[in-house]
Write a protein that holds these residues in place. Structure first.
Motif, PDB file in Angstrom:
ATOM      1  N   CYS A  45       0.542  -1.120  -0.003  1.00  0.00           N
ATOM      2  CA  CYS A  45       0.150  -0.518  -0.157  1.00  0.00           C
ATOM      3  C   CYS A  45       0.975   1.051  -0.233  1.00  0.00           C
ATOM      4  O   CYS A  45       1.632   1.631   0.706  1.00  0.00           O
ATOM      5  N   LYS A  46       0.802   2.218  -1.139  1.00  0.00           N
ATOM      6  CA  LYS A  46       1.741   3.628  -0.739  1.00  0.00           C
ATOM      7  C   LYS A  46       0.514   4.884  -0.676  1.00  0.00           C
ATOM      8  O   LYS A  46      -0.691   4.695  -0.592  1.00  0.00           O
ATOM      9  N   LYS A  48      -1.158   7.752   1.150  1.00  0.00           N
ATOM     10  CA  LYS A  48      -1.590   9.392  -0.309  1.00  0.00           C
ATOM     11  C   LYS A  48      -0.889  10.598  -0.166  1.00  0.00           C
ATOM     12  O   LYS A  48      -0.244  10.197   1.240  1.00  0.00           O
ATOM     13  N   ALA A  63      -4.955   0.933   3.856  1.00  0.00           N
ATOM     14  CA  ALA A  63      -6.360   1.294   2.653  1.00  0.00           C
ATOM     15  C   ALA A  63      -7.542   1.657   3.064  1.00  0.00           C
ATOM     16  O   ALA A  63      -8.323   2.063   2.489  1.00  0.00           O
ATOM     17  N   GLY A  66      -8.850   4.695   3.775  1.00  0.00           N
ATOM     18  CA  GLY A  66      -8.768   5.470   3.138  1.00  0.00           C
ATOM     19  C   GLY A  66      -7.378   6.470   2.680  1.00  0.00           C
ATOM     20  O   GLY A  66      -7.344   7.376   2.034  1.00  0.00           O
ATOM     21  N   SER A  69      -3.220   3.352  -1.527  1.00  0.00           N
ATOM     22  CA  SER A  69      -4.154   2.755  -2.051  1.00  0.00           C
ATOM     23  C   SER A  69      -2.957   1.346  -2.089  1.00  0.00           C
ATOM     24  O   SER A  69      -1.595   0.962  -2.079  1.00  0.00           O
ATOM     25  N   ILE A  86      -1.029   4.025  -9.742  1.00  0.00           N
ATOM     26  CA  ILE A  86      -1.738   5.200  -7.594  1.00  0.00           C
ATOM     27  C   ILE A  86      -1.054   6.895  -8.465  1.00  0.00           C
ATOM     28  O   ILE A  86      -0.705   6.846  -8.484  1.00  0.00           O
ATOM     29  N   GLU A  87      -1.949   7.741  -7.385  1.00  0.00           N
ATOM     30  CA  GLU A  87      -1.986   8.644  -8.051  1.00  0.00           C
ATOM     31  C   GLU A  87      -1.470   9.279  -8.995  1.00  0.00           C
ATOM     32  O   GLU A  87      -0.356  10.399  -8.993  1.00  0.00           O
TER      33      GLU A  87
END
Length: 419
Positions: A45-46, A48, A63, A66, A69, A86-87
């Motif tokens: 998971c990266k 945000k 994730a 929220g 991602s 992602i982003e």
């Protein structure tokens, strides 16, 4: 022996790590996170707005709220060379898988304070050349040389785990049930008596009786799953003398729910439960690879292992000898041989392939008619043999000429055989 010796079981759902303990001479499970869970979800998971990547349960929690991602099922994603955006940035499956493995390998490093990995064996349910090559490449990117990296499938890991136990556990046949969310897998090991060296054979079958683990969330679902497992066990174990049964996989985290199934498999058999069977089997292989003499003096036959011996008849010091190119039971991915010799009045190279248990050999010939015609004993050749699977053999023969008198033509002949 300084350094880490690791076994890493990488599956689409969970990853498990085992560390070889030089004091107990045993493989120990390594947990992750505050609760020391041995089942580490195979996901990244990266966060945000940050260049921060998390793995496992922490990745899932971030994730879920929220704050990042998440990408899961990394093994499948790597197998199909997928990507994730992602982003606004596209990441390849290889990049994310490397990030994941880097953090996985850091877990035992942080636990022990030891940085160097002297041997690591990865095990995956079913290995294919693409993902095997990728695991080697990623390991090298992370500073682990190729010769320290070993790759097994689950059948091999099961085999070596069982052989690492006391011999009374595998005095007869041994089986394992691996219950995971995507299916039910059955493994079985038996020793062929009366052979020297002993032959140990293991098989794997993905059973049709598999079911989703969501079924276990209700009492009625547990009873249905118990009936399915019981019928399955009676079918695959019927008329077999099985001394030990191993239960593994997330479905057996609570091993008490399948009452009828347990009643059947525990009848006159030893039953063991645990979540690190495959990673521990890999860990034993990683340790054994460092030893001068193997602790497994057996011919091990299963998926991922050569089922035949490959040899050549050569003349050495005036005598006819048999040169073993590849031994039966070797891991095909790690087996490669290169030999150089002089041709004596022949324009072909022959290989004798002997299946395990067979009294006779099959001959496979590589025709060298493409090479320049020269007098006897004036053509030196290099023969390189490698494998593409348990039964796939590739032979390449290079013309080396014979000094300045007969320079090399630069020709190479390649032949692929199904053995």
């Amino acid at each position: 022996m300084p350094g880490l010796i690791l076994g890493v079981d990488v599956c689409d759902d969970y990853t498990q790590i085992s560390l070889f303990d030089m004091e107990s001479f045993d493989a120990q499970a390594v947990g992750f996170g505050e609760d020391e869970k041995v089942l580490i979800p195979t996901m990244v998971c990266k966060k945000k707005g940050e260049d921060t990547w998390l793995i496992g349960e922490e990745a899932y929690r971030v994730a879920l709220f929220g704050e990042g991602s998440m990408v899961d099922k990394l093994v499948k994603l790597v197998s199909r060379e997928g990507t994730a955006t992602i982003e606004g940035v596209m990441y390849t499956a290889k990049e994310m898988f490397q990030t994941y493995l880097e953090q996985i390998l850091d877990i035992p490093r942080k636990r022990t304070g030891e940085r160097e990995i002297v041997s690591v064996a990865y095990t995956i349910r079913e290995v294919r050349p693409g993902i095997m090559d990728l695991l080697v490449e990623i390991s090298e990117n992370l500073g682990i040389p190729r010769e320290r990296v070993h790759i097994l499938n689950h059948t091999e890991a099961f085999l070596f785990y069982v052989l690492s136990q006391k011999q009374d556990i595998w005095s007869n046949q041994v089986c394992a049930f691996d219950l995971v969310d995507h299916g039910l897998h059955y493994y079985e090991l038996g020793v062929m008596r009366g052979r020297r060296p002993q032959v140990v054979e293991a098989i794997h079958e993905e059973l049709e009786e598999g079911f989703s683990l969501e079924l276990l969330e209700t009492p009625s679902g547990e009873r249905l799953a118990d009936r399915i497992l019981s019928a399955c066990a009676r079918r695959v174990m019927d008329k077999k003398v099985i001394s030990s049964v191993f239960l593994t996989g997330k479905g057996f985290e609570n091993p008490q729910w399948p009452e009828d199934f347990l009643r059947f498999v525990c009848n006159k058999r030893r039953v063991f439960g645990g979540q690190n069977l495959f990673s521990k089997g890999a860990c034993f292989v990683a340790f054994d690879s460092l030893q001068k003499n193997s602790s497994y003096p057996y011919i091990c036959i299963c998926e991922g292992r050569l089922r035949s011996q490959v040899a050549m008849n050569v003349q050495y010091e005036g005598r006819q000898r048999q040169l073993i190119i590849a031994a039966a039971g070797s891991n095909w991915y790690e087996t490669k041989a290169a030999v150089t010799f002089v041709l004596d009045g022949t324009d072909q190279v022959d290989f004798m392939v002997t299946p395990v248990g067979s009294p006779s050999s099959n001959r496979y010939t590589v025709d060298l008619a493409e090479f320049p015609r020269r007098p006897a004993k004036t053509t030196k050749v290099e023969v390189i043999v490698s494998f593409t699977g348990e039964r796939g053999m590739t032979v390449r023969v290079f013309d080396k000429g014979f000094g300045e008198l007969f320079p090399s033509s630069g020709k190479m002949v390649r032949r692929d055989f199904y053995i």
